[in-house]
Design an enzyme around this catalytic site. Structure first.
Site, PDB file in Angstrom:
ATOM      1  N   ASP A 216      18.968  43.497  18.253  1.00  0.00           N
ATOM      2  CA  ASP A 216      19.875  43.544  19.387  1.00  0.00           C
ATOM      3  C   ASP A 216      19.984  44.972  19.922  1.00  0.00           C
ATOM      4  O   ASP A 216      20.040  45.937  19.159  1.00  0.00           O
ATOM      5  CB  ASP A 216      21.254  43.046  18.938  1.00  0.00           C
ATOM      6  N   GLU A 267       5.773  46.054   3.533  1.00  0.00           N
ATOM      7  CA  GLU A 267       5.795  45.902   2.084  1.00  0.00           C
ATOM      8  C   GLU A 267       5.885  44.436   1.665  1.00  0.00           C
ATOM      9  O   GLU A 267       5.627  44.100   0.517  1.00  0.00           O
ATOM     10  CB  GLU A 267       6.982  46.664   1.494  1.00  0.00           C
TER      11      GLU A 267
END
Length: 553
Positions: A216, A267
């Site tokens: 956002d 990751e």
């Protein structure tokens, strides 16, 4: 016309070609019956989304919040607000979505928190210059006694961006910054403690199995050094999409944040994705958010805000493919969301309507609903043939128009209150969905409760009614999504064709796509075999406000 190409390369990650369906949780489906949608309600309707044919869902905020701005004021980033359910409900919804091959993206609100967040409550009790206050943007006021705000910035929701605090002894204190409502204080992203906190929040949800984040206000997290005064143009969009050099939008420092987040997501397995809400003045600037090593997607707001005009639409598509393709990213295509007038109404407006303005009973230039729906269906038919990723907003697959006649006493958007009713705001695109024409609340729940009133005419848009109508908007969307998937239209190249000045026309392999944005029919010629028509017609003359997919013998 020249060929323009946009390939899914350099990778085959799911987000490069996905159709992603936005769920506004409080208005999607309500399992508890309290009038507010919830996570169990979403779980119960996943089969409908699977049947629609979407690849992923994006959930607007469901985290713990006082709900002063419909959940975009977060008090606890690691829990579910009780009105939506529990973390166990979220885990069940996620598991059920994954079982159907639907990925899940969650909304993250990093620009600001709720004023009820523990950090802000600590800041209010702490002294100026303290570590607690350094997490937010506190400043002394201007003037002899600090009675004037630190600068002249105007809030997106109306009024100023600064609110003054009160010291423990009752005297006036410092001011704090909020781009939005006073209940939404902005974080200070120059503070490493803030950055580390959000790394931890990202890991919390990634460890639960989410497939990505919609970020956002991704263009607002860093402010210009010195917080200089700025006065926006009179007709500026509330989120800054048409403005250059705004000191609280689009600052270069945001890119360091996203490079850091990109590494963190990398990751995890499964091609986790970041999609930014960044309202920027040009596509070239928007593309900076998706350079290699930064975000994976960003919303194409210039495309969303383009008027029903063939030349303008051709231009924004061409510029989008060039800008995003130039940095190795897919373009995203979107026509509606929870912040803008639904496109089945917006495309037929006859008066200016800046983003965030909304439509209400006294708005000028209200749309002809028949024309609006025809244009909305044609616009979607065109959009879903474009290479890249597409976003759908809940209810657009039903052809829902903007709810324009909401009585004043039911309005809840902060924009309405902060502007003293001068702007209607976004309630009209957030009304709960109709599922069953004859059920209480049109099947939104079993009790008939609804946090915003549903228009009576929405019975005709209910999902069960449209399921039974072969020519309904719902069944058009199903055909479009099935053909899009089967033909691999999310990747590949686009070749422009010429069907006249009032048309947008291109070819995807052997599939021809034409949309008529003019006022007279366009003759498509012979040997035409139609695959999809946005509205049924006979012969080979494409009517106004209509789009078609076809092949030639």
């Amino acid at each position: 016309m020249a060929q323009v190409e946009q390939f899914a390369a350099p990778g085959s990650e799911w987000w490069r070609t996905a159709v992603i369906y936005q769920i506004y949780p409080r208005s999607f489906a309500d399992a508890s019956g309290d009038g507010i949608g919830d996570l169990p309600g979403i779980t119960a309707r996943l089969d409908d989304l699977h049947a629609l044919g979407v690849d992923a869902i994006w959930l607007s905020p469901f985290m713990t919040s006082p709900q002063k701005d419909a959940g975009y004021d977060v008090a606890d980033y690691r829990d579910v607000d009780p009105i939506f359910g529990t973390l166990a409900d979220f885990d069940e919804m996620l598991a059920q979505a994954h079982a159907r091959g639907i990925r899940v993206i969650v909304d993250l609100v990093p620009n600001h928190s709720s004023d009820q967040h523990v950090w802000f409550q600590q800041a209010l009790k702490a002294a100026p210059g303290s570590p607690e206050r350094a997490r937010y943007i506190f400043r002394d006021g201007r003037g002899e006694n600090g009675d004037l705000p630190p600068n002249n910035w105007e809030s997106v929701f109306g009024g100023g961006q600064w609110t003054r605090t009160t010291n423990p002894d009752g005297t006036p204190g410092q001011w704090y910054l909020h781009i939005f409502d006073p209940t939404q204080p902005d974080f200070d992203w120059t503070n490493e403690e803030v950055r580390e906190e959000f790394r931890s929040i990202l890991r919390f949800w990634l460890d639960r199995g989410v497939d990505g984040f919609r970020v956002d206000v991704a263009h607002g997290m860093v402010k210009a050094e010195g917080l200089p005064d700025y006065t926006p143009p009179i007709e500026a969009d509330s989120m800054g999409g048409g403005e250059e050099n705004v000191p609280y939008w689009g600052q270069d420092g945001v890119h360091d944040i996203y490079r850091d987040w990109h590494k963190l997501l990398a990751e995890y397995d499964g091609d986790r994705a970041l999609c930014g809400e960044a309202w920027l003045p040009t596509l070239a600037k928007t593309a900076l958010w998706v350079r290699p090593g930064e975000m994976h997607q960003t919303f194409n707001f210039p495309y969303l805000m383009t008027a029903w005009d063939a030349e303008a639409l051709r231009g924004v598509i061409r510029d989008s493919l060039d800008a995003f393709g130039g940095v190795g990213a897919p373009s995203t295509w979107v026509l509606s969301n929870h912040d803008v007038v639904r496109h089945a109404s917006r495309l037929a407006l006859t008066a200016d309507n800046p983003q965030g303005e909304g439509i209400g009973p006294l708005s000028p230039g209200k749309p002809d609903q028949t024309i609006g729906l025809a244009r909305g269906r044609a616009a979607t038919t065109l959009m879903l043939a474009l290479p890249g990723s597409s976003y759908l907003y809940q209810g657009e697959e039903l052809g829902l128009p903007e709810a324009m006649e909401i009585p004043d006493e039911f309005r809840q958007d902060p924009t309405w209150f902060r502007t003293n009713g001068e702007r209607y705001g976004r309630d009209g695109c957030r009304v709960p969905l109709p599922w069953s024409a004859e059920a209480p609340a049109y099947g939104f729940n079993t009790t008939g409760a609804s946090w915003l009133p549903q228009p009576a005419e929405w019975a005709g848009f209910a999902r069960d009614v449209e399921e039974a109508d072969a020519e309904s908007t719902l069944n058009l969307y199903k055909r479009l999504l099935a053909e899009r998937r089967e033909r691999g239209l999310g990747g590949g190249s686009l070749v422009w064709e010429d069907a006249g000045s009032d048309a947008v026309a291109f070819r995807r392999g052997d599939l021809h796509v034409v949309a008529n944005l003019g006022e007279t029919p366009i003759e498509l010629g012979g040997n035409v075999s139609f695959v999809i028509q946005s509205q049924r017609f006979s012969g080979t003359a494409l009517p106004p406000n209509t789009a078609a997919w076809f092949t030639r013998a």
